[in-house]
Scaffold this motif. Structure first.
Motif, PDB file in Angstrom:
ATOM      1  N   THR A  38       0.861  -1.177   0.000  1.00 31.85           N
ATOM      2  CA  THR A  38       0.000   0.000   0.000  1.00 31.85           C
ATOM      3  C   THR A  38       0.905   1.237   0.000  1.00 31.85           C
ATOM      4  N   PRO A  39       0.637   2.203  -0.890  1.00 29.54           N
ATOM      5  CA  PRO A  39       1.471   3.404  -0.890  1.00 29.54           C
ATOM      6  C   PRO A  39       1.323   4.169   0.425  1.00 29.54           C
ATOM      7  N   ALA A  40       2.367   4.869   0.791  1.00 35.31           N
ATOM      8  CA  ALA A  40       2.356   5.636   2.045  1.00 35.31           C
ATOM      9  C   ALA A  40       1.258   6.690   2.038  1.00 35.31           C
ATOM     10  N   GLU A  41       1.040   7.308   0.869  1.00 29.87           N
ATOM     11  CA  GLU A  41       0.020   8.346   0.741  1.00 29.87           C
ATOM     12  C   GLU A  41      -0.630   8.229  -0.625  1.00 29.87           C
ATOM     13  N   ASP A  42      -1.822   8.792  -0.748  1.00 28.82           N
ATOM     14  CA  ASP A  42      -2.549   8.793  -2.013  1.00 28.82           C
ATOM     15  C   ASP A  42      -1.982   9.905  -2.903  1.00 28.82           C
ATOM     16  N   ALA A  43      -1.213   9.505  -3.908  1.00 28.57           N
ATOM     17  CA  ALA A  43      -0.548  10.474  -4.779  1.00 28.57           C
ATOM     18  C   ALA A  43      -1.558  11.351  -5.517  1.00 28.57           C
ATOM     19  N   SER A  44      -2.702  10.801  -5.885  1.00 27.98           N
ATOM     20  CA  SER A  44      -3.723  11.590  -6.595  1.00 27.98           C
ATOM     21  C   SER A  44      -4.284  12.694  -5.703  1.00 27.98           C
ATOM     22  N   ALA A  45      -4.545  12.358  -4.449  1.00 30.69           N
ATOM     23  CA  ALA A  45      -5.054  13.361  -3.512  1.00 30.69           C
ATOM     24  C   ALA A  45      -3.995  14.440  -3.258  1.00 30.69           C
ATOM     25  N   LEU A  47      -1.689  15.317  -5.343  1.00 27.45           N
ATOM     26  CA  LEU A  47      -1.593  16.117  -6.569  1.00 27.45           C
ATOM     27  C   LEU A  47      -2.697  17.173  -6.603  1.00 27.45           C
ATOM     28  N   ALA A  48      -3.891  16.784  -6.189  1.00 28.17           N
ATOM     29  CA  ALA A  48      -5.010  17.737  -6.135  1.00 28.17           C
ATOM     30  C   ALA A  48      -4.730  18.833  -5.105  1.00 28.17           C
ATOM     31  N   GLU A  49      -4.181  18.434  -3.963  1.00 19.36           N
ATOM     32  CA  GLU A  49      -3.845  19.408  -2.919  1.00 19.36           C
ATOM     33  C   GLU A  49      -2.756  20.366  -3.408  1.00 19.36           C
ATOM     34  N   ALA A  50      -1.788  19.841  -4.142  1.00 22.03           N
ATOM     35  CA  ALA A  50      -0.731  20.680  -4.701  1.00 22.03           C
ATOM     36  C   ALA A  50      -1.310  21.677  -5.700  1.00 22.03           C
ATOM     37  N   GLY A  51      -2.272  21.232  -6.495  1.00 19.42           N
ATOM     38  CA  GLY A  51      -2.921  22.134  -7.442  1.00 19.42           C
ATOM     39  C   GLY A  51      -3.600  23.291  -6.740  1.00 19.42           C
ATOM     40  N   GLU A  52      -4.259  23.017  -5.618  1.00 22.58           N
ATOM     41  CA  GLU A  52      -4.902  24.078  -4.839  1.00 22.58           C
ATOM     42  C   GLU A  52      -3.860  25.034  -4.257  1.00 22.58           C
ATOM     43  N   ALA A  53      -2.794  24.471  -3.718  1.00 27.27           N
ATOM     44  CA  ALA A  53      -1.736  25.300  -3.136  1.00 27.27           C
ATOM     45  C   ALA A  53      -1.098  26.199  -4.200  1.00 27.27           C
ATOM     46  N   LEU A  54      -0.875  25.648  -5.383  1.00 28.11           N
ATOM     47  CA  LEU A  54      -0.276  26.422  -6.468  1.00 28.11           C
ATOM     48  C   LEU A  54      -1.236  27.487  -6.992  1.00 28.11           C
ATOM     49  N   GLY A  55      -2.530  27.194  -6.991  1.00 28.21           N
ATOM     50  CA  GLY A  55      -3.521  28.195  -7.368  1.00 28.21           C
ATOM     51  C   GLY A  55      -3.528  29.360  -6.394  1.00 28.21           C
ATOM     52  N   GLU A  56      -3.437  29.047  -5.109  1.00 26.46           N
ATOM     53  CA  GLU A  56      -3.363  30.074  -4.077  1.00 26.46           C
ATOM     54  C   GLU A  56      -2.076  30.894  -4.242  1.00 26.46           C
TER      55      GLU A  56
END
Length: 158
Positions: A38-45, A47-56
């Motif tokens: 099992t991956p340590a974290e959900d890479a897709s989630a 990536l979505a969070e990074a998109g929000e941070a970059l938008g901000e």
């Protein structure tokens, strides 16, 4: 709603940039994982969070740049002009200090000159360069103080 000061927006911009960088590292670490694990974290989630941070981050950068471009500082010119002056003063100070250090022979540790060797002489006046560096440092402090004061006095534009 209370208007945000430019200095607050600069701190938020810095935080958003750091958060985006941390997310990038976490995405990279979680982008691949061993089959059956099992991956340590959900890479897709992430990536979505990074998109929000970059938008901000983009929004803050736009607002900061807009504010800097129209804010007139006490010495005349805009805040953008003062930022350019500070950047160039830093570069000038670095060049003059490096020239003084080189002329003084600094950075040549361990170099021993024998009587039979040719003597190294400075091509530039070290004392004049040190004086110029001190003057540039003073100018840099003054411009930086002006910028910092303005950052806390000016409201961020939309």
């Amino acid at each position: 709603m209370v208007p945000m000061k430019l200095a607050e927006a600069l701190a938020l911009r810095s935080d958003a940039a750091r958060r985006a960088e941390r997310l990038r590292a976490r995405i990279t670490a979680s982008a691949r994982y061993q089959e059956g694990e099992t991956p340590a974290e959900d890479a897709s989630a992430l990536l979505a969070e990074a998109g929000e941070a970059l938008g901000e981050l983009e929004s803050l950068i736009r607002r900061i740049n807009r504010t800097n471009a129209v804010t007139v500082v006490r010495e005349g010119g805009t805040l953008t002009d003062a930022l350019a002056r500070r950047d160039v003063l830093r570069l000038r100070h670095s060049v003059v200090t490096s020239a003084a250090d080189a002329a003084a022979g600094e950075g040549q540790r361990g170099y021993r000159q024998l009587r039979s060797e040719l003597t190294m002489v400075p091509a530039l006046s070290v004392s004049e360069l040190r004086g110029q560096a001190d003057d540039l440092a003073r100018q840099l402090r003054e411009v930086d103080t002006l910028i910092q004061r303005t950052n806390w006095e000016v409201d961020l534009l939309d």
